[in-house]
Scaffold this motif. Structure first.
Motif, PDB file in Angstrom:
ATOM      1  N   ALA A   2     -15.334  -7.125 -14.237  1.00 59.73           N
ATOM      2  CA  ALA A   2     -16.424  -6.458 -13.574  1.00 59.73           C
ATOM      3  C   ALA A   2     -16.490  -6.822 -12.264  1.00 59.73           C
ATOM      4  CB  ALA A   2     -17.763  -6.426 -14.108  1.00 59.73           C
ATOM      5  N   ALA A   3     -16.474  -7.962 -11.751  1.00 61.37           N
ATOM      6  CA  ALA A   3     -16.543  -8.679 -10.189  1.00 61.37           C
ATOM      7  C   ALA A   3     -15.306  -8.362  -9.497  1.00 61.37           C
ATOM      8  CB  ALA A   3     -16.369 -10.198 -10.374  1.00 61.37           C
ATOM      9  N   LEU A   4     -14.032  -8.183 -10.321  1.00 58.74           N
ATOM     10  CA  LEU A   4     -12.794  -7.850  -9.441  1.00 58.74           C
ATOM     11  C   LEU A   4     -12.789  -6.506  -9.199  1.00 58.74           C
ATOM     12  CD1 LEU A   4     -10.159 -10.305 -11.015  1.00 58.74           C
ATOM     13  CD2 LEU A   4     -11.314 -10.512  -8.892  1.00 58.74           C
ATOM     14  N   ALA A   5     -13.270  -5.623  -9.938  1.00 57.09           N
ATOM     15  CA  ALA A   5     -13.256  -4.198  -9.868  1.00 57.09           C
ATOM     16  C   ALA A   5     -14.459  -3.866  -8.642  1.00 57.09           C
ATOM     17  CB  ALA A   5     -13.919  -3.538 -11.179  1.00 57.09           C
ATOM     18  N   GLU A   6     -15.597  -4.616  -8.817  1.00 56.21           N
ATOM     19  CA  GLU A   6     -16.280  -4.300  -7.764  1.00 56.21           C
ATOM     20  C   GLU A   6     -15.810  -4.658  -6.371  1.00 56.21           C
ATOM     21  OE1 GLU A   6     -20.480  -3.484  -6.667  1.00 56.21           O
ATOM     22  OE2 GLU A   6     -19.576  -3.482  -8.613  1.00 56.21           O
ATOM     23  N   TRP A   7     -15.231  -5.746  -6.215  1.00 59.10           N
ATOM     24  CA  TRP A   7     -14.564  -6.377  -4.995  1.00 59.10           C
ATOM     25  C   TRP A   7     -13.499  -5.284  -4.630  1.00 59.10           C
ATOM     26  CZ3 TRP A   7      -9.310  -7.921  -4.088  1.00 59.10           C
ATOM     27  CH2 TRP A   7      -8.983  -8.404  -2.727  1.00 59.10           C
ATOM     28  N   ALA A   8     -12.810  -5.040  -5.600  1.00 57.55           N
ATOM     29  CA  ALA A   8     -11.610  -3.708  -5.153  1.00 57.55           C
ATOM     30  C   ALA A   8     -12.406  -2.517  -4.722  1.00 57.55           C
ATOM     31  CB  ALA A   8     -10.881  -3.504  -6.746  1.00 57.55           C
ATOM     32  N   GLU A   9     -13.194  -2.147  -5.271  1.00 62.61           N
ATOM     33  CA  GLU A   9     -13.773  -1.079  -4.631  1.00 62.61           C
ATOM     34  C   GLU A   9     -14.345  -1.248  -3.321  1.00 62.61           C
ATOM     35  OE1 GLU A   9     -17.893   1.252  -5.771  1.00 62.61           O
ATOM     36  OE2 GLU A   9     -16.228   1.789  -7.214  1.00 62.61           O
ATOM     37  N   GLU A  10     -14.953  -2.225  -3.124  1.00 56.12           N
ATOM     38  CA  GLU A  10     -15.548  -2.806  -1.876  1.00 56.12           C
ATOM     39  C   GLU A  10     -14.404  -3.042  -0.478  1.00 56.12           C
ATOM     40  OE1 GLU A  10     -17.389  -7.090  -0.501  1.00 56.12           O
ATOM     41  OE2 GLU A  10     -18.450  -6.106  -2.245  1.00 56.12           O
ATOM     42  N   ALA A  11     -13.268  -3.382  -0.941  1.00 58.85           N
ATOM     43  CA  ALA A  11     -12.447  -4.053  -0.061  1.00 58.85           C
ATOM     44  C   ALA A  11     -11.370  -2.803  -0.104  1.00 58.85           C
ATOM     45  CB  ALA A  11     -11.725  -5.275  -0.672  1.00 58.85           C
ATOM     46  N   ASN A  12     -11.392  -1.744  -0.868  1.00 50.50           N
ATOM     47  CA  ASN A  12     -10.387  -0.853  -0.831  1.00 50.50           C
ATOM     48  C   ASN A  12      -8.974  -1.276  -1.221  1.00 50.50           C
ATOM     49  OD1 ASN A  12      -9.559   1.843  -0.658  1.00 50.50           O
ATOM     50  ND2 ASN A  12      -8.619   1.775   1.430  1.00 50.50           N
ATOM     51  N   ALA A  13      -9.135  -2.200  -2.338  1.00 50.19           N
ATOM     52  CA  ALA A  13      -7.727  -2.815  -2.822  1.00 50.19           C
ATOM     53  C   ALA A  13      -7.151  -2.017  -3.854  1.00 50.19           C
ATOM     54  CB  ALA A  13      -8.351  -4.176  -3.382  1.00 50.19           C
ATOM     55  N   VAL A  14      -5.840  -2.114  -4.150  1.00 51.07           N
ATOM     56  CA  VAL A  14      -5.115  -1.417  -4.973  1.00 51.07           C
ATOM     57  C   VAL A  14      -4.379  -2.219  -6.196  1.00 51.07           C
ATOM     58  CG1 VAL A  14      -4.630   0.599  -3.191  1.00 51.07           C
ATOM     59  CG2 VAL A  14      -3.368  -1.261  -3.618  1.00 51.07           C
ATOM     60  N   ARG A  15      -4.118  -1.523  -7.233  1.00 54.37           N
ATOM     61  CA  ARG A  15      -3.391  -2.261  -8.384  1.00 54.37           C
ATOM     62  C   ARG A  15      -1.937  -2.416  -7.781  1.00 54.37           C
ATOM     63  NH1 ARG A  15      -3.441  -0.967 -14.592  1.00 54.37           N
ATOM     64  NH2 ARG A  15      -1.635  -2.252 -15.184  1.00 54.37           N
ATOM     65  N   PRO A  16      -1.511  -3.876  -7.755  1.00 51.38           N
ATOM     66  CA  PRO A  16      -0.217  -4.136  -7.703  1.00 51.38           C
ATOM     67  C   PRO A  16       0.946  -3.648  -8.852  1.00 51.38           C
ATOM     68  CG  PRO A  16      -1.288  -5.928  -8.089  1.00 51.38           C
ATOM     69  CD  PRO A  16      -2.254  -5.048  -8.199  1.00 51.38           C
ATOM     70  N   VAL A  17       2.085  -3.397  -8.366  1.00 49.95           N
ATOM     71  CA  VAL A  17       3.201  -3.184  -9.485  1.00 49.95           C
ATOM     72  C   VAL A  17       3.944  -4.372  -9.555  1.00 49.95           C
ATOM     73  CG1 VAL A  17       5.196  -1.781  -9.945  1.00 49.95           C
ATOM     74  CG2 VAL A  17       3.386  -0.648  -8.661  1.00 49.95           C
ATOM     75  N   ILE A  18       3.689  -4.963 -11.107  1.00 52.51           N
ATOM     76  CA  ILE A  18       4.343  -6.359 -11.326  1.00 52.51           C
ATOM     77  C   ILE A  18       5.765  -5.933 -11.625  1.00 52.51           C
ATOM     78  CG2 ILE A  18       4.108  -8.882 -11.972  1.00 52.51           C
ATOM     79  CD1 ILE A  18       2.160  -8.021  -9.533  1.00 52.51           C
ATOM     80  N   ASP A  19       6.697  -6.690 -11.568  1.00 49.62           N
ATOM     81  CA  ASP A  19       7.932  -6.737 -12.429  1.00 49.62           C
ATOM     82  C   ASP A  19       8.965  -7.848 -12.315  1.00 49.62           C
ATOM     83  OD1 ASP A  19       9.335  -6.476 -10.197  1.00 49.62           O
ATOM     84  OD2 ASP A  19       9.474  -4.215 -10.068  1.00 49.62           O
ATOM     85  N   ARG A  20      10.107  -8.033 -12.838  1.00 53.50           N
ATOM     86  CA  ARG A  20      10.754  -9.035 -12.854  1.00 53.50           C
ATOM     87  C   ARG A  20      12.094  -8.865 -11.894  1.00 53.50           C
ATOM     88  NH1 ARG A  20       9.719 -12.467 -16.464  1.00 53.50           N
ATOM     89  NH2 ARG A  20       8.336 -12.108 -18.374  1.00 53.50           N
ATOM     90  N   SER A  21      11.548  -8.017 -10.952  1.00 58.23           N
ATOM     91  CA  SER A  21      12.837  -7.949  -9.895  1.00 58.23           C
ATOM     92  C   SER A  21      12.423  -9.192  -8.868  1.00 58.23           C
ATOM     93  CB  SER A  21      12.491  -6.747  -9.146  1.00 58.23           C
ATOM     94  OG  SER A  21      11.479  -6.620  -8.361  1.00 58.23           O
ATOM     95  N   LEU A  22      13.239  -9.087  -7.932  1.00 58.51           N
ATOM     96  CA  LEU A  22      13.101 -10.257  -6.804  1.00 58.51           C
ATOM     97  C   LEU A  22      12.586  -9.597  -5.473  1.00 58.51           C
ATOM     98  CD1 LEU A  22      16.511 -12.103  -7.244  1.00 58.51           C
ATOM     99  CD2 LEU A  22      14.217 -12.660  -8.101  1.00 58.51           C
ATOM    100  N   ALA A  23      11.819  -8.281  -5.594  1.00 59.55           N
ATOM    101  CA  ALA A  23      11.358  -7.969  -4.461  1.00 59.55           C
ATOM    102  C   ALA A  23      10.080  -8.081  -4.004  1.00 59.55           C
ATOM    103  CB  ALA A  23      11.384  -6.357  -4.801  1.00 59.55           C
ATOM    104  N   PHE A  24       9.680  -8.168  -2.807  1.00 65.87           N
ATOM    105  CA  PHE A  24       8.471  -8.209  -2.296  1.00 65.87           C
ATOM    106  C   PHE A  24       8.206  -6.839  -1.189  1.00 65.87           C
ATOM    107  CE2 PHE A  24       5.039  -9.513   0.539  1.00 65.87           C
ATOM    108  CZ  PHE A  24       4.177 -10.097  -0.130  1.00 65.87           C
TER     109      PHE A  24
END
Length: 880
Positions: free
Chosen positions: A570-592
Motif C-alpha cells: 500500500a505504501a509503494l502504491a501511495e508513493w507511485a501515485e505521488e511520484a508519478n512512478a510507473v511499473r518497470p518491465v523486468i526480463d532476462r535480457s541484458l537491456a537497460f
C-alpha cells in the motif's frame, strides 16, 4: 560480594549489572568503565584485600536508557537479577540474602526492548562460517524471530553482510588469520564478536540448532549446507549464553543463494545511499524518499527489500502485481492504510513474550494486530469476489494469513484478550491493573477489599487528625508500609503523654517524624494481603495468556508478516501515485532502457525548493547491439562539473535497485534485464585507518569491479584516475573502459573529464558517448542537466570555479593559463599517435592457466573434515 564474584567469573568480558534493591550496582573495573561511559558518579563502598571497592550504580527504573548508551559504546552487559524476594530469602534463615542469577547478557544483536531499538529499523545478529571452501551467512532478528541463511562464495561475504546490516557479527576465531576476510568484516561495520572455532564444528552446531528449534532433525528446513548449519550453530550458541536458557520464538530459516538476490558491495551501498546517507543518516537516503509505510514492521520490511533486491523476474513481477493492484484501487488503499494505524508490532511483541520480557502491552499488540487483520479481510471481501480482477497472489496470501479461522486457536485467543484485557495497561505484569473487571470473580473480590481498605485509610487519617489536633498524612513505602507523617515542629505533642500512648514513634527524619497506631498496623496487613492476592491473580492470568501466545507463535508471526507486507504494498502504491512512478518491465535480457527517468531523492529535494527536475533517457545493452540502435554496452559520459553527471549515474543504478526490489520507478518507462551485481565507484574518499589514500581506495574498489562484474552486472564509474598525474589517470581510465567492454562485457556508465576517451566510440564496437549539456550566456555558465548523445566539447572548469566564489583575479589568471595550454596543445603529439593507447592483445593471466593451483589455494584446510579433505584430493586429481 561472593555472589558478585561468581557472576563476574561467569561473564568476565561483560559489565555486570548487579541488582541491589532499586539499583543496579557495578563494582571494581566495571564501575570505573561504566562511570566514564555514562557520565555518572563513581564512589567507593566497603573494602576488598585492604583496598576500597570502586562502585557506581543506576536506578532500575531508568536502567534501559543506561543500557542503550553502554551498548552503543561497545560494551556487553550481564544483568544479574534478584530471583527471589527478601521474604522468601528469610525462610531459609534470618540472615539469608536473596539469591541472584545472571538472567541475560545484553549485546548489540540481542536487543528486544522497544526503548533500545529503532522501531522502523531491523536489529540483526549475524554469523559467518566457511566450510570446505564454501561460505555462508546466517542472521536472526531476535526482536521479531526472523531467521535467514545465505550461501555465498568467499568473495561474496562482504556484499551479503552489508545487505543484512547486522549490529553484531559472530565469527569463528580461526577466520581472522585470513586477511581478505578481515578486510571484508571491516568494510561492513557492526560489532565483530570472535567465537571459539569449535562452536562452528558441524556436529556440535547441528545439535545446538536442533535444540534451539526443539526438533529431532533439520531435514524440514531444506538441504542446509554444512556452512549454513555451522553459521546457525554459532547463533544458537550465542543465544544459549545471552538468553540464559530461554528459547526465543524463531521462524524456520529462510534460505537464499547468491543467485537469488542482487549483490551490492559495501562501497556501492554507501555511495548510492540506499538505506543511509554517507553521513549515516536515514533522511536523504533512497529509503527515506520512498517510505510511506504506516507501521514500524512495514518500514523494516521495505528496508529489507531495498537492501536485497531480487533477481528472479517471476518473483519481482509478483511484488509488482501487488503494487499495481493497489495503485488502481485508491479508495481501498486508503482504507487499508487507515486500518493499519491500529495494528501493533506483533512480531516484536511475541518475541518479547517468548523471552519472558513482555508485558500486558505486548498482549494488547497481539490483540490489535489480529483485530486489524480481520478488518482488512472484511474491507477486501468485495474485491476478492471479483472474478475478472481478483487480488494477485501476494495480496491473497496475506489476506489468507490474516483470517483467524485459518489458524487453529487464534479466534479463541483473540476473544480471550478482547474480554480479559482492561483499557489502561501497564508496561510490566508486576504493576497490575490490566485484567478487566468481571473476568475473574476472585480478582474482583480481592480488588474490592483492597480498594475499600484504601477508602478506610482516608477516613482513618481524618479521624486521627481530629483526635490529635495535629496535621497528619498517612503515607506508604516498601520498608515501613503505611505510616503517619508530620513535620518535626507539629509532631511534638505526639511524642508526649497522653497522645504517645496512641501514636507509636517509628522514625525521625531531617524534617519529619513518622508514627503508627495499632489500628493502622492492622489495616496495613489487611490491605497488603488483599493487594498481594489481587496481583497474584493478575500475574497468573498474564502467564496463561503468555503461554497461549507462545503456543500460537507461528500463526501470530504469519499475521505479523502479512500485515507488514500489505503495509509495504500500500505504501509503494501511495508513493507511485505521488511520484508519478510507473511499473518497470523486468526480463532476462541484458537491456537497460530508461525513458524520462528521474532520481527519486534529488527530485524530491528539487521539488521542495520549488524547481523542476529534468528527466533523462539512458539506453544500454550488454548483448552488444550495433551503435545504430543507440544502445551501447558502455556509455562514456562527459560534461562540466555540476552539470549532473554523478546524479545521472546514480539515478540509473537506483532504478535497477527499485525495480528489482519490487517497486515502481520514477520514469516514463523502464525495461530492465535483471542485474546480478551492482557496482558503483562514485565520489572520493580515503581510508586512512587502513593506510589508503583517496586514489588507493579508488583503485581497490575499481579492482573489485573489474574482477567480479559479469555480463549481467551494471557498473557506474565516476571520474576514476583523477587522483594521480594526468596521463597516468587517462591511461588507467582507458584500460578500465577497454576491460569493461571486452572482458566484463557488462552494462556500464563511465563518467570522465578525460575527453580523449570519447575516441573509444570509434575504436570499440559497442561504446557510445553521452554528455550533460551546459551553455555559456553573457560570460556565465547555465547547466541544463540534460543528457544527450555525443561527447562534451569542454569541461568548463574555470566557469565552475567562478560560480564557486573563487576570487576574480584567480579566475582571470586561470583563464590566461588555460588559453595558453590550449594553444600549445596543438604542438603536442596527438593521442592517436601515442603507442600507449594502441590496441594491444590481452596479456594472459598466469593464475588462470593453472586452475589446479587456484583450487588448491582456495581450500580451507583447518575447516575441512577428513571426508571433505579426501573428496578435495579426488577433485584436484581429476582437474589435473
Amino acid at each position: 560480594m561472593a555472589q558478585y564474584f561468581a557472576a563476574k567469573a561467569r561473564q568476565p568480558d561483560a559489565l555486570v549489572f548487579f541488582r541491589m534493591g532499586d539499583f543496579y550496582e557495578l563494582f571494581f573495573e566495571d564501575a570505573i568503565k561504566a562511570a566514564a561511559a555514562l557520565g555518572i558518579a563513581q564512589t567507593f563502598r566497603g573494602n576488598h584485600n585492604g583496598q576500597p571497592i570502586p562502585m557506581a550504580g543506576v536506578p532500575v527504573h531508568a536502567a534501559e536508557a543506561y543500557l542503550a548508551k553502554l551498548i552503543r559504546s561497545g560494551f556487553k552487559v550481564a544483568v544479574c537479577e534478584q530471583v527471589e524476594s527478601p521474604a522468601e530469602a528469610k525462610k531459609r534463615g534470618s540472615k539469608s540474602i536473596v539469591r541472584r542469577e545472571v538472567v541475560r547478557i545484553v549485546t548489540p544483536g540481542t536487543l528486544t526492548e522497544d526503548s533500545l531499538l529503532d522501531a522502523r529499523g531491523a536489529n540483526r545478529l549475524a554469523a559467518v562460517s566457511v566450510r570446505a571452501g564454501a561460505a555462508a551467512v546466517a542472521s536472526v532478528e531476535l526482536s521479531t524471530g526472523e531467521v535467514d541463511t545465505l550461501a555465498v562464495g568467499r568473495d561474496g561475504l562482504a556484499s551479503a553482510l552489508a545487505a543484512m546490516g547486522a549490529s553484531e557479527i559472530l565469527v569463528p576465531d580461526r577466520l581472522f588469520a585470513d586477511e581478505g576476510f578481515s578486510a571484508a568484516l571491516k568494510s561492513v561495520g557492526g560489532l565483530v564478536q570472535p567465537m571459539a572455532s569449535a562452536l562452528a564444528e558441524p556436529m556440535a552446531a547441528e545439535t545446538r540448532v536442533k535444540r534451539l528449534y526443539g526438533v529431532e532433525t533439520l531435514d524440514g528446513f531444506g538441504a542446509l549446507s554444512g556452512a549454513e548449519v555451522s553459521a546457525l550453530g554459532l547463533i544458537a550458541a550465542h543465544l544459549e549464553v545471552t538468553q540464559a536458557g530461554r528459547l526465543p520464538a524463531l521462524r524456520p530459516p529462510r534460505r537464499a543463494g547468491e543467485a537469488d538476490v542482487m549483490a551490492i558491495d559495501p562501497a556501492t551501498r554507501n555511495s548510492l545511499e540506499i538505506e543511509r546517507t554517507t553521513g549515516g543518516q536515514r533522511e536523504g537516503s533512497l529509503l527515506a524518499a520512498i517510505d510511506r509505510t504506516i507501521t514500524a514492521p512495514g518500514a523494516r520490511l521495505l528496508a529489507a527489500r531495498l537492501a536485497r533486491p531480487l533477481i528472479d523476474p517471476a518473483a519481482i513481477d509478483a511484488r509488482l502485481d501487488a503494487v499495481a493492484w493497489l495503485v488502481k484501487r485508491r479508495p481501498l488503499r486508503e482504507k487499508f492504510r487507515e486500518s493499519l494505524r491500529a495494528s501493533g508490532d506483533v512480531a516484536r511483541a511475541i518475541s518479547r513474550l517468548a523471552l519472558g520480557r513482555g508485558g500486558p502491552r505486548d498482549l494488547a499488540a497481539l490483540r490489535d494486530g489480529v483485530k486489524t487483520g480481520e478488518v482488512l479481510c472484511a474491507l477486501a471481501v468485495g474485491e476478492r469476489r471479483d472474478a475478472l480482477d481478483p487480488p494477485p497472489g501476494e495480496i491473497e496470501a496475506a489476506l489468507q494469513a490474516l483470517t483467524p479461522s485459518n489458524h487453529a486457536g487464534l479466534s479463541a485467543f483473540l476473544a480471550a484478550l478482547n474480554e480479559g484485557l482492561g483499557p489502561d495497561l501497564p508496561a510490566q505484569a508486576r504493576d497490575g491493573g490490566y485484567v478487566a473487571p468481571g473476568v475473574r470473580p476472585e480478582l474482583d473480590q480481592a480488588r474490592a477489599l483492597r480498594d475499600d481498605s484504601r477508602r478506610v485509610i482516608a477516613a482513618l487519617e481524618a479521624q486521627l487528625v481530629a483526635e490529635s489536633g495535629v496535621p497528619l498524612k498517612i503515607r506508604h513505602n516498601a520498608v515501613l508500609g503505611y505510616f503517619l507523617e508530620s513535620t518535626a515542629q507539629k509532631a511534638e505533642p505526639l511524642l508526649k503523654p497522653p497522645l504517645n500512648a496512641t501514636f507509636i514513634h517509628r522514625q525521625t527524619m531531617a524534617g519529619a517524624v513518622r508514627f503508627t497506631t495499632v489500628e493502622l498496623a492492622e489495616l496495613d496487613a489487611r490491605i497488603a494481603q488483599a493487594g498481594e492476592r489481587a496481583l497474584a491473580i493478575e500475574v497468573e492470568a498474564f502467564e496463561a495468556w503468555r503461554e497461549e501466545a507462545c503456543a500460537l507463535a507461528g500463526a501470530l508471526q504469519a499475521v505479523a508478516e502479512a500485515l507488514a507486507g500489505l503495509d509495504v504494498y500500500a505504501a509503494l502504491a501511495e508513493w507511485a501515485e505521488e511520484a508519478n512512478a510507473v511499473r518497470p518491465v523486468i526480463d532476462r535480457s541484458l537491456a537497460f532502457e530508461a525513458e524520462a527517468a528521474r532520481h527519486p531523492v534529488v527530485e524530491a529535494a528539487v521539488k521542495r525548493a520549488g524547481d523542476a527536475y529534468t528527466p533523462n533517457d539512458c539506453r544500454l545493452d550488454a548483448a552488444g547491439r550495433n551503435r545504430a540502435d543507440s544502445c551501447p554496452r558502455l556509455a562514456i559520459v562527459t560534461g562540466p562539473n555540476m552539470a549532473g553527471k554523478s546524479t545521472f549515474l546514480r539515478q540509473n543504478a537506483l532504478l535497477a535497485v527499485l525495480a528489482q526490489a519490487g517497486c515502481f520507478v520514477p520514469a516514463r518507462s523502464l525495461k530492465l534485464g535483471v542485474v546480478d551485481r551492482l557496482f558503483s565507484r562514485v565520489g572520493a574518499g580515503d581510508d586512512l585507518a587502513r593506510g589508503r589514500s583517496t586514489f588507493m581506495a579508488e583503485m581497490v574498489e575499481t579492482a573489485a569491479i573489474l574482477s567480479q562484474a559479469t555480463p549481467r552486472s551494471l557498473v557506474i564509474l565516476d571520474e576514476i584516475g583523477r587522483g594521480t598525474a594526468t596521463y597516468d589517470g587517462l591511461a588507467i581510465d582507458w584500460a578500465c573502459a577497454e576491460a569493461l567492454h571486452d572482458t566484463n562485457r557488462c552494462r556500464a556508465l563511465f563518467a570522465t573529464h578525460y575527453h580523449e576517451l570519447a575516441k573509444l566510440e570509434d575504436r570499440l564496437a559497442h561504446v557510445g558517448n553521452l554528455s550533460l549539456k551546459a551553455k555559456e550566456w553573457n560570460g556565465d555558465l547555465i547547466f541544463l542537466h540534460e543528457a544527450v548523445e555525443g561527447p562534451a566539447d569542454r569541461s568548463y572548469g574555470v566557469q565552475v570555479a567562478k560560480l564557486a566564489g573563487v576570487p576574480t583575479p584567480v579566475v582571470a589568471r586561470a583563464r590566461e593559463v588555460l588559453e595558453r595550454l590550449e594553444r600549445e596543445a596543438g604542438d603536442k603529439a596527438q593521442l592517436d599517435d601515442l603507442p600507449l593507447f594502441a590496441a594491444t592483445a590481452p596479456t594472459p593471466d598466469p593464475v588462470s592457466a593453472a586452475p589446479v593451483a587456484k583450487a588448491l589455494a582456495d581450500l580451507d584446510l583447518d575447516g575441512m573434515s577428513p571426508r571433505e579433505a579426501q573428496e578435495a584430493l579426488y577433485r584436484l586429481k581429476g582437474m589435473l
